[in-house]
Design an enzyme around this catalytic site. Structure first.
Site, PDB file in Angstrom:
ATOM      1  CG  ASP A 238      -1.980   0.990   1.260  1.00 53.19           C
ATOM      2  OD1 ASP A 238      -2.820   0.923   0.352  1.00 53.19           O
ATOM      3  OD2 ASP A 238      -2.021   1.836   2.177  1.00 53.19           O
ATOM      4  CD  GLU A 288      16.632 -14.114   4.127  1.00 51.12           C
ATOM      5  OE1 GLU A 288      15.975 -14.879   4.854  1.00 51.12           O
ATOM      6  OE2 GLU A 288      17.025 -12.989   4.507  1.00 51.12           O
TER       7      GLU A 288
HETATM    8  C1  GLC Z   1      -4.383   2.929  -0.724  1.00 55.09           C
HETATM    9  C2  GLC Z   1      -5.569   1.979  -0.701  1.00 55.09           C
HETATM   10  C3  GLC Z   1      -6.761   2.738  -0.220  1.00 55.09           C
HETATM   11  C4  GLC Z   1      -6.489   3.252   1.169  1.00 55.09           C
HETATM   12  C5  GLC Z   1      -5.223   4.107   1.193  1.00 55.09           C
HETATM   13  C6  GLC Z   1      -4.756   4.373   2.591  1.00 55.09           C
HETATM   14  O1  GLC Z   1      -4.540   3.931  -1.652  1.00 55.09           O
HETATM   15  O2  GLC Z   1      -5.763   1.427  -1.976  1.00 55.09           O
HETATM   16  O3  GLC Z   1      -7.929   1.961  -0.235  1.00 55.09           O
HETATM   17  O4  GLC Z   1      -7.567   4.008   1.625  1.00 55.09           O
HETATM   18  O5  GLC Z   1      -4.157   3.448   0.547  1.00 55.09           O
HETATM   19  O6  GLC Z   1      -4.217   3.226   3.151  1.00 55.09           O
END
Ligand code: GLC
Length: 584
Positions: A238, A288
């Site tokens: 993310d 790894e």
């Molecule tokens: C990313 C995710 C989204 C989330 C954001 C904060 O963009 O796809 O759904 O709200 O990160 O974590």
């Protein structure tokens, strides 16, 4: 007749085990290079407990459906313990499962079942921020300024005579200031009082971690190992262009712009050079595991950066394996716009030795059927636009065939294979996306693509929840979801589902697809046409008037009715030329 012009910048890569036999998820170490992964938004996939919220056992029950569709694996949206302020992107415990979704034993059963079917399992990891309920943040609040836990976040004194102004002018991605002020606990003699501020690029319940503190990197190493030891095949990372902020946290030159777009425009908060060190570290850790059994553990980054050239830096050979290339997703339905982003990707990204990772839909974006239903490309929906859903559906089908014909890997978001349009008229009171509340109800973009999937039947819950009659899906499903239910889609050979299934099947059988060369073909102004490898032609008509088919040959698959020798408007088709190797 169309003639071929070579595309510069890509060259054929040597064949590898798996691809040659048409098994993209087969034996190759780099199985991910041309894989098609299905994004499971767990809360909305299938509910096994009857509480109206999808769960891991529901995902397990749906695996045969996904196997039949023909994808190579799944990416699971976050299922960790979380107060769900951002549906799991606010993680309170990185090594657990939220009881709403199951438990670790159920997670293990899911991984085992997926592996038995030959499906990879990729899980979401959220390193930029955690939940304000995470033990570190709770400790940081309790210990006061200068404490060791505060140093794992971005705590700072405010500006103004009494520290009443935030430390800088940054805005949060989801609306409002990027800083919130805490109340200090107060000592034995003192009462609680307003104190320091902390940084959150998203909501106040998602405090940003300070990656300049070595404890943070060490912690995430342990988290990655925890899940790799449980058998996961990779991580969707993310906010992968976030993590590091300018060390001095100076004011942003254009704070309003930071709120307008997801493309990381605050150059002080995003895309800092130090972030690449983290991806090198994670790649070495994953390698790894790969070295032990010859199967790469995939790192796929959510990388929102302004240019393909910047994007390419994230997939250098010792960094992330893949990064979603969102420029295709944000391109308007326009032949020149599509060609430009494809060209840039193939030149800049494939130039690193990685492959391009194509995506048209995800849980943050208006679904293609609706996005392509109006002029241009909607970034939000108001519910009042004059949508032409049939046109949007025809274009979305064509875009799917285009994506599956491009060199590289692709991701399909749940419901995309059912041709689900966006639900644009959810009433305000059911919306749960924090963006809606934090922008003063101005932006509604994410609930409408997250409505629970329809599986069967004629009325909500459409087989989504196995609970009693009164069990209600967590977001209401409209009546018209009946037209898109999986049982209908499977029974109708003209459905989106069959288009995706046939496309995926051909992709496995055709040596020209997956990785390899792309050569643009001359074509009428509204038509994008290219040849993959030896003799596989893909053409898309972005206009509304019919155009001549690109070359003589055998039609393989088309997104709509294709009379002999003609490519109708808003339609894509694949052909093999008569001299080309045919699918097995
Ligand atoms: C990313 C995710 C989204 C989330 C954001 C904060 O963009 O796809 O759904 O709200 O990160 O974590």
């Amino acid at each position: 007749m169309l003639t071929a012009t070579p595309h510069s910048g890509i060259s054929p890569r040597p064949d590898r085990a798996g691809a040659a036999s048409g098994t993209t998820s087969g034996t190759a170490r780099d199985w991910w290079r041309d894989a098609v992964i299905y994004q499971v938004y767990v809360r909305s996939f299938l509910d096994s407990t009857g509480d109206g919220i999808g769960d891991l056992a529901g995902v397990r029950a749906g695996l045969p459906y996904l196997k039949k569709l023909g994808v190579d694996g799944i990416w699971l949206s976050p299922f960790y313990p979380s107060p769900q302020h951002d549906h799991g992107y606010d993680v309170a415990d990185y090594c657990g499962v939220d009881p709403t979704y199951g438990d670790l034993e159920e997670f293990d059963r899911l991984v085992a079942a997926a592996h038995r079917l030959g499906l990879k399992v990729v899980i979401d990891i959220v390193p930029n921020h955690c939940s304000s309920e995470h033990p570190w943040f709770r400790a940081a609040l309790a210990e006061g300024p200068g404490g060791e836990h505060r140093a794992r976040f971005h705590f700072a004194d405010g500006r103004g005579p009494n520290g009443e102004l935030p430390p800088n002018n940054w805005r949060a991605m989801f609306g409002g200031p990027a800083w919130s002020r805490v109340t200090e606990p107060g000592g034995p003699a003192g009462a609680p009082e307003p104190g320091q501020w902390y940084l959150h690029l998203f909501t106040p319940e998602q405090p940003d971690l300070n990656w300049r503190n070595p404890a943070v990197a060490e912690y995430f190493d342990r988290v990655l190992r925890f899940w790799l030891d449980r058998g996961v095949d990779g991580f969707r990372v993310d906010v992968a262009a976030g993590l590091f902020k300018h060390p001095d946290l100076p004011d942003s030159p254009d704070p309003e712009a930071d709120e307008r777009t997801r493309d990381s425009v605050n150059p002080l908060a995003w895309n800092q050079p130090e972030v690449h060190e983290v991806w090198r570290r994670w790649r070495a850790l994953c390698d790894e595991y790969a070295d032990r059994d010859g199967q790469d553990r995939l790192l796929v980054g959510e990388v929102s950066v302004p240019t393909a050239r910047e994007h390419a830096k994230y997939v250098r050979p010792d960094e992330l394996h893949q990064a979603f290339f969102f420029h295709l997703l944000s391109a308007p339905w326009d032949v020149d716009a599509f060609r430009k982003v494809i060209d840039e990707a193939l030149t800049d990204i494939a130039g690193t030795g990685s492959t391009v990772t194509w995506v048209l839909n995800n849980h943050d974006q208006v679904r293609t059927v609706t996005r392509y239903a109006g002029e241009g490309c909607a970034s939000g929906v108001s519910g009042t636009e004059p949508w032409n859903v049939d046109l949007g559906a025809a274009r979305a089908r064509a875009a799917a065939l285009l994506m599956l014909a491009l060199p590289g890997a692709a991701y399909v978001y749940q419901g995309e294979e059912l041709g689900l349009p966006e639900v644009v008229d959810l009433p305000d009171e059911v919306l749960t996306d924090p963006i809606f509340r934090r922008t003063g109800s101005r932006r509604r973009i994410r609930d409408g693509c997250r409505v629970p999937l329809p599986w069967s039947g004629h009325a909500s819950p459409f087989g989504f929840t196995s609970g009693a009659e009164e069990a209600r899906p967590w977001l209401p499903q409209p009546d018209w979801f009946a037209e898109h239910a999986t049982d209908r889609a499977l029974a109708d050979t003209r459905s989106f589902w069959h288009l995706y299934r046939d496309g995926l099947q051909l992709r496995r059988g055709l040596p020209q697809l997956g990785e390899g060369t792309l050569r643009w073909l001359d074509a009428p102004p509204e038509v994008l046409a290219f040849e993959r490898g030896d003799g596989l032609i893909c053409a898309v008509n972005f206009g509304t008037a019919p155009a001549p088919a690109p070359v003589p040959g055998t039609p393989l698959l088309s997104s709509g009715e294709c009379p002999d020798g003609v490519l109708p408007g808003s339609t894509a088709a694949w052909w093999v030329t008569d001299t080309a190797p045919h699918p097995h």
